[in-house]
Design a protein around this motif. Structure first.
Motif, short mmCIF file in Angstrom:
data_model
loop_
_atom_site.label_atom_id
_atom_site.label_comp_id
_atom_site.label_asym_id
_atom_site.label_seq_id
_atom_site.Cartn_x
_atom_site.Cartn_y
_atom_site.Cartn_z
N THR A 189 -2.35 1.60 -18.08
CA THR A 189 -0.90 1.63 -18.96
C THR A 189 0.19 1.31 -17.79
N PRO A 190 1.46 1.05 -18.12
CA PRO A 190 2.71 1.05 -17.52
C PRO A 190 3.15 2.55 -17.04
N ALA A 191 2.67 3.50 -17.75
CA ALA A 191 3.15 4.87 -17.64
C ALA A 191 2.29 5.55 -16.61
N ASP A 192 0.97 4.86 -16.34
CA ASP A 192 0.28 5.31 -15.47
C ASP A 192 0.45 4.79 -13.87
N ALA A 193 1.49 3.86 -13.83
CA ALA A 193 1.63 3.29 -12.45
C ALA A 193 2.72 4.20 -11.63
N ALA A 194 2.44 4.37 -10.44
CA ALA A 194 3.22 5.34 -9.81
C ALA A 194 4.47 4.89 -9.27
N CYS A 195 4.68 3.50 -8.99
CA CYS A 195 5.96 3.03 -8.57
C CYS A 195 6.23 1.97 -9.41
N THR A 203 9.66 -1.79 2.38
CA THR A 203 8.54 -1.43 1.92
C THR A 203 7.28 -2.01 2.37
N PHE A 204 6.26 -1.49 2.42
CA PHE A 204 4.56 -2.16 2.42
C PHE A 204 3.91 -2.26 1.27
N ARG A 205 4.80 -1.79 0.21
CA ARG A 205 4.01 -1.82 -1.08
C ARG A 205 4.10 -3.03 -1.83
N TRP A 206 3.08 -3.93 -1.35
CA TRP A 206 3.07 -5.46 -1.78
C TRP A 206 2.21 -5.42 -2.87
N LYS A 244 -7.63 14.26 5.44
CA LYS A 244 -6.64 13.82 4.35
C LYS A 244 -7.57 12.58 3.89
N ILE A 245 -6.98 12.08 2.50
CA ILE A 245 -7.65 11.02 1.74
C ILE A 245 -6.32 10.58 1.01
N LEU A 246 -5.88 9.19 1.19
CA LEU A 246 -4.98 8.67 0.43
C LEU A 246 -5.40 7.59 -0.52
N ILE A 262 -6.89 15.05 -1.19
CA ILE A 262 -6.47 13.53 -1.70
C ILE A 262 -4.75 13.64 -2.20
N ARG A 263 -4.15 12.66 -1.43
CA ARG A 263 -2.81 12.64 -1.62
C ARG A 263 -2.23 11.17 -1.91
N PHE A 264 -1.04 11.20 -2.37
CA PHE A 264 -0.37 9.94 -2.66
C PHE A 264 0.38 9.44 -1.46
N GLN A 265 0.20 7.96 -0.99
CA GLN A 265 0.90 7.86 0.20
C GLN A 265 2.26 7.31 0.09
N GLY A 266 2.88 7.49 -1.30
CA GLY A 266 4.27 7.15 -1.41
C GLY A 266 4.42 5.66 -1.74
N CYS A 267 5.78 5.45 -2.20
CA CYS A 267 6.05 4.21 -2.71
C CYS A 267 6.46 3.25 -1.55
#
Length: 282
Positions: A189-195, A203-206, A244-246, A262-267
């Motif tokens: 769902t859109p609510a589950d999207a991190a960014c 940014t490299f978030r393609w 570390k795990i991303l 487990i970590r989030f790599q960021g937006c």
């Protein structure tokens, strides 16, 4: 004069691009230019000189990465990871592209971790083969591996998810994308999207919308196997140096495995709902 400046600028740009993508590619490019120049001085025609340079470049890049790079890697404490499945191999590169471009080198600790994981997972699932993606270049700590923000010291490796065909049959070394990357598992769902900010700069978030036409729709995430791999990484991985795990937050939830590792790599970094990034030691 202007023509020569344009040619030199183009050659310089190509050298930078090839070096960034393959590390050794820039050197092979310079060697091909030197060969063409030498042949011209020796009286060869322009066409023959250019052809010889092109042949050297096209053959030299994969050959250097397959035969020269492994020897250079040993000088920097790195080893070449397997390029293809073979008897007794529990992990291998998803695509030969990674080996041809020299992006499958890592420190011995990473290799030992992969062997232990493949061995342990294989006990309950014979025939399982872990698919590796980008690791590192063969030499020079601190040399970046574009487009990654890390992968510069031999201690990082990306692992592809496991997949099945449309009928649910497990597929070895297969992914929706032939590269393993960019065949994203979208948030439910859109609510589950991190960014959600689509106007991010630098940014490299393609989202790679144009690439989705090349993604196979008949491949399904093998959630059970992928979760088993992630579970091994957080439970037994630390015994083998995993630090570390991303992974994308919605994938953590979907796979049902949680851990401080487990970590989030960021937006501003690449999306990690198409692969698992693992760091060993460091």
């Amino acid at each position: 004069m202007l023509r020569r400046l344009i040619l030199l600028s183009g050659a310089g740009l190509l050298f930078v691009v090839l070096t960034a993508l393959t590390q050794l590619g820039g050197l092979i490019f310079l060697a091909s230019l030197a060969l063409a120049w030498a042949l011209r001085l020796a009286g060869s025609t322009r066409a023959m000189a250019v052809l010889a340079g092109i042949v050297l470049f096209l053959a030299g890049v994969p050959l250097a990465n397959l035969f020269v790079a492994p020897a250079l890697a040993t000088l920097n404490g790195r080893v070449a990871l397997p390029c293809e499945m073979s008897a007794g191999t529990s992990y291998a590169a998803l695509s030969p592209v990674y080996c041809a471009l020299g992006r499958t080198y890592a420190r011995a600790e990473v290799q030992a971790m992969l062997e232990a994981m493949g061995r342990d997972l294989g006990r309950d699932d014979p025939g399982l083969v872990v698919a590796t993606l980008d690791a590192n270049f063969p030499v020079l700590d601190g040399f970046p591996l574009p487009p990654h923000l890390s992968h510069d010291d031999g201690r990082r490796i990306d692992l592809a998810y496991f997949y099945t065909d449309a009928a649910g049959k497990p597929l070895p070394l297969a992914a929706p994308s032939f590269l393993g990357y960019w065949g994203f598992e979208e948030p439910p769902t859109p609510a589950d999207a991190a960014c959600t900010d689509k106007t991010r700069w630098l940014t490299f978030r393609w989202d790679m919308d144009w690439f989705q036409a090349f993604v196979r729709k008949d491949r399904r995430l093998d959630q059970e196997r992928t979760a088993a791999m992630l579970r091994w990484l957080v439970e037994k991985g630390p015994e083998h140096g995993v630090t570390k795990i991303l992974l994308e937050p919605h994938m953590v939830k979907r796979l049902g495995v949680t851990s401080p590792l487990i970590r989030f790599q960021g937006c501003r970094a690449a999306r990690h709902d198409d692969h698992i990034h693992v760091e060993v030691g460091g």
